[in-house]
Design an enzyme around this catalytic site. Sequence first.
Site, mmCIF file in Angstrom:
data_model
loop_
_atom_site.group_PDB
_atom_site.id
_atom_site.type_symbol
_atom_site.label_atom_id
_atom_site.label_comp_id
_atom_site.label_asym_id
_atom_site.label_seq_id
_atom_site.Cartn_x
_atom_site.Cartn_y
_atom_site.Cartn_z
ATOM 1 C CB SER A 179 -4.982 -52.596 -107.352
ATOM 2 O OG SER A 179 -5.228 -52.687 -108.723
ATOM 3 C CG HIS A 180 -8.859 -54.656 -108.269
ATOM 4 N ND1 HIS A 180 -7.514 -54.956 -108.202
ATOM 5 C CD2 HIS A 180 -9.505 -55.716 -107.774
ATOM 6 C CE1 HIS A 180 -7.371 -56.170 -107.704
ATOM 7 N NE2 HIS A 180 -8.557 -56.651 -107.433
ATOM 8 C CG ASP A 202 -7.220 -50.521 -111.619
ATOM 9 O OD1 ASP A 202 -6.617 -49.735 -112.371
ATOM 10 O OD2 ASP A 202 -6.634 -51.346 -110.893
ATOM 11 C CG ASP A 256 -3.530 -49.376 -109.238
ATOM 12 O OD1 ASP A 256 -4.569 -49.868 -109.704
ATOM 13 O OD2 ASP A 256 -2.459 -49.994 -109.178
ATOM 14 C CG ASP A 279 -2.676 -51.635 -112.214
ATOM 15 O OD1 ASP A 279 -3.904 -51.547 -111.987
ATOM 16 O OD2 ASP A 279 -1.899 -52.271 -111.472
ATOM 17 N NE ARG A 280 -6.844 -55.325 -111.584
ATOM 18 C CZ ARG A 280 -7.363 -56.426 -111.084
ATOM 19 N NH1 ARG A 280 -8.614 -56.745 -111.342
ATOM 20 N NH2 ARG A 280 -6.651 -57.213 -110.321
ATOM 21 C CE LYS A 329 -3.032 -55.124 -113.652
ATOM 22 N NZ LYS A 329 -2.385 -55.558 -112.431
HETATM 23 C C1 G16 Z 1 -2.594 -57.701 -109.468
HETATM 24 C C2 G16 Z 1 -1.421 -58.122 -110.277
HETATM 25 C C3 G16 Z 1 -1.870 -58.821 -111.519
HETATM 26 C C4 G16 Z 1 -2.803 -59.953 -111.186
HETATM 27 C C5 G16 Z 1 -3.951 -59.426 -110.375
HETATM 28 C C6 G16 Z 1 -4.925 -60.480 -109.898
HETATM 29 O O1 G16 Z 1 -3.310 -56.725 -110.145
HETATM 30 O O2 G16 Z 1 -0.626 -57.021 -110.636
HETATM 31 O O3 G16 Z 1 -0.741 -59.270 -112.190
HETATM 32 O O4 G16 Z 1 -3.295 -60.547 -112.339
HETATM 33 O O5 G16 Z 1 -3.447 -58.783 -109.231
HETATM 34 O O6 G16 Z 1 -4.331 -61.242 -108.955
HETATM 35 P P1 G16 Z 1 -5.131 -62.272 -108.093
HETATM 36 O O7 G16 Z 1 -5.828 -63.177 -109.079
HETATM 37 O O8 G16 Z 1 -4.080 -62.945 -107.299
HETATM 38 O O9 G16 Z 1 -6.147 -61.517 -107.273
HETATM 39 P P2 G16 Z 1 -3.729 -55.374 -109.437
HETATM 40 O O10 G16 Z 1 -4.436 -54.592 -110.506
HETATM 41 O O11 G16 Z 1 -4.629 -55.797 -108.307
HETATM 42 O O12 G16 Z 1 -2.463 -54.764 -108.962
#
Ligand code: G16
Length: 578
Positions: free
Chosen positions: A112-113, A278, A280, A282-283, A379
């Site tokens: 992801s990010h 981000d 991937d 989704d953000r 998302k």
């Molecule tokens: C993932 C989850 C999200 C979550 C985020 C932050 O996002 O899909 O639902 O809000 O992690 O999680 P944490 O606070 O545990 O780091 P992504 O964009 O990283 O896939």
Amino acid sequence: MSVKEIPTKPFDGQKPGTSGLRKRVKVFQQEHYTENFVQSIFDAIPLSGSTLVVGGDGRYYSPEAVQIILRIASANGVSKLLIGKDGILSTPAVSNIIRKYKANGGILLTASHNPGGPNADFGIKYNVENGGPAPENITEKIFARTKTISSYKVLEAPAVDISKLGDTTYGPLKVTIIDSVKDYLELLHTIFDFKLIKSFLESHKTSFKVLFDGLHGVTGPYAKAIILETLGLPASSVQNCEPSPDFGGGHPDPNLTYAHSLVDAVEKGRINFGAASDGDGDRNMIYGAGAFVTPSDSVAIIADWAEVIPYFNKKGGVKGLARSMPTSAAIDLVAKAKGLEYFEVPTGWKFFGNLMDAGRLSICGEESFGTGSDHIREKDGLWAVVAWLNIIAAANEQDKSGKLWGIREILNKHYAKYGRSFFSRYDYEEVPSEGAQKLVDHVNGLIKSSSFSGKSYESSATGISFTVAKAYNFDYTDPIDKSVSKNQGQVVTFSDGSRVVWRLSGTGSQGATVRMYVERYVSADAGERELSRDTGEGLQALIDVALDISNLKQFLGREQPTVITVSIISVIPSHELN
Ligand code: G16
């Protein structure tokens, strides 16, 4: 071509976090490491004869991981893989493809990010047939299998060329290499009023500037197709839209700290509408000159304006709304005003899936820059960007006075109607795990202590004090399948309605990341001056008290957080921005 069984031994710590297994690339590159995890997916879930989607954000080590999945999937009797060209598919695109082609699930290659490159992060996530991340009962099964695995199966065959669209076979496995963008673009066309957006942008060519920053993540080709080709904006309306395996050396996280390329360009060019996504896809972050939209406000505003988005009308209106627990309660107020059902779920998009499948949830979001709807089960960064453009275009169409509506006008209108939840998140990244645990234990001690509630804490800098109303660990029972998730964050509420939450992140790849979320609500009748305060000003006293209560600086050995998510509103109205 023959199938070979290769002996292996379990690795420690292959436990999927908030959204999949995320570790340093070097960890995944260890002999058998990636293979063990992929085989554990096939052992934990009966996937023989199934169709799966494979793709990711194209980060470093993705091409190798795709070939590993091909070899293991074929040897385990999977009947078909749909793979994004060059292994590239955004996370929302995978979710859509699983749903559209009725696949049984998908394997997403993304952290992801988190940054990418040989010394940064990689990740593998399993999504189920509704297109969403696997729920905890499945990730637990995968994790359990990683602890006992003793061999994995591979097809012995040369690598598949994933750079050419079309069908091929790999042993008994059918493989289709698909266009990464096409299906997603078609989906967005069924959701938004592109005609309205295009006509607004065309008629405000000189007064309303748009900039999307892909942060060198996966969204570049998707954004070009939407912003340049569909909406007809000039090439200067996108930047950093060439995906790169190390995200151009940056941190592809759309917030005010890491997306400085967007922030700088927006401020310098006085851009009315800026957005970033981000690694991937989704953000999202929505940021116009002088006006940052917190993710908590963003989802509330999209929910409030949902009727201008054709998708929701086609579906018979919005069913319900939801947010993750640490997200501000701004969306709850919209739900109450509209008489809609609303839900507070733990952090993690997977918790929204059951509610959507049951037809009880249409729009939801998380403070972590995640916004989306039931059009898919992830998302969706670009969905949120186009939703905002749709709303702005509609607001301008509705107001016949000639006033230009931009981000700031929409925010102010929202605050004037619903009040404002000042919200900020402090992230302390990669701190020692022992310190993080001490903080958790300390707050648990307070939660258990009978004298904590009713106690007052004063911010020495401001002289403002807060009295503890309630303190608890957030547990969640899924309203649909009744599954229980315990200890999803420590919450302290105060007598004035303010709230502080502490949570350990589940997406870091090293050490621990502590998040502290602070929220203070100011009602609409407080007046414009109070409502348009800078977030730092609006929240400082509460932050002081939160640091004091948790003893955070001492436990973590950090004076300052790594990232602060704030909201700022400048005094510049958007019609004066060009
Ligand atoms: C993932 C989850 C999200 C979550 C985020 C932050 O996002 O899909 O639902 O809000 O992690 O999680 P944490 O606070 O545990 O780091 P992504 O964009 O990283 O896939």
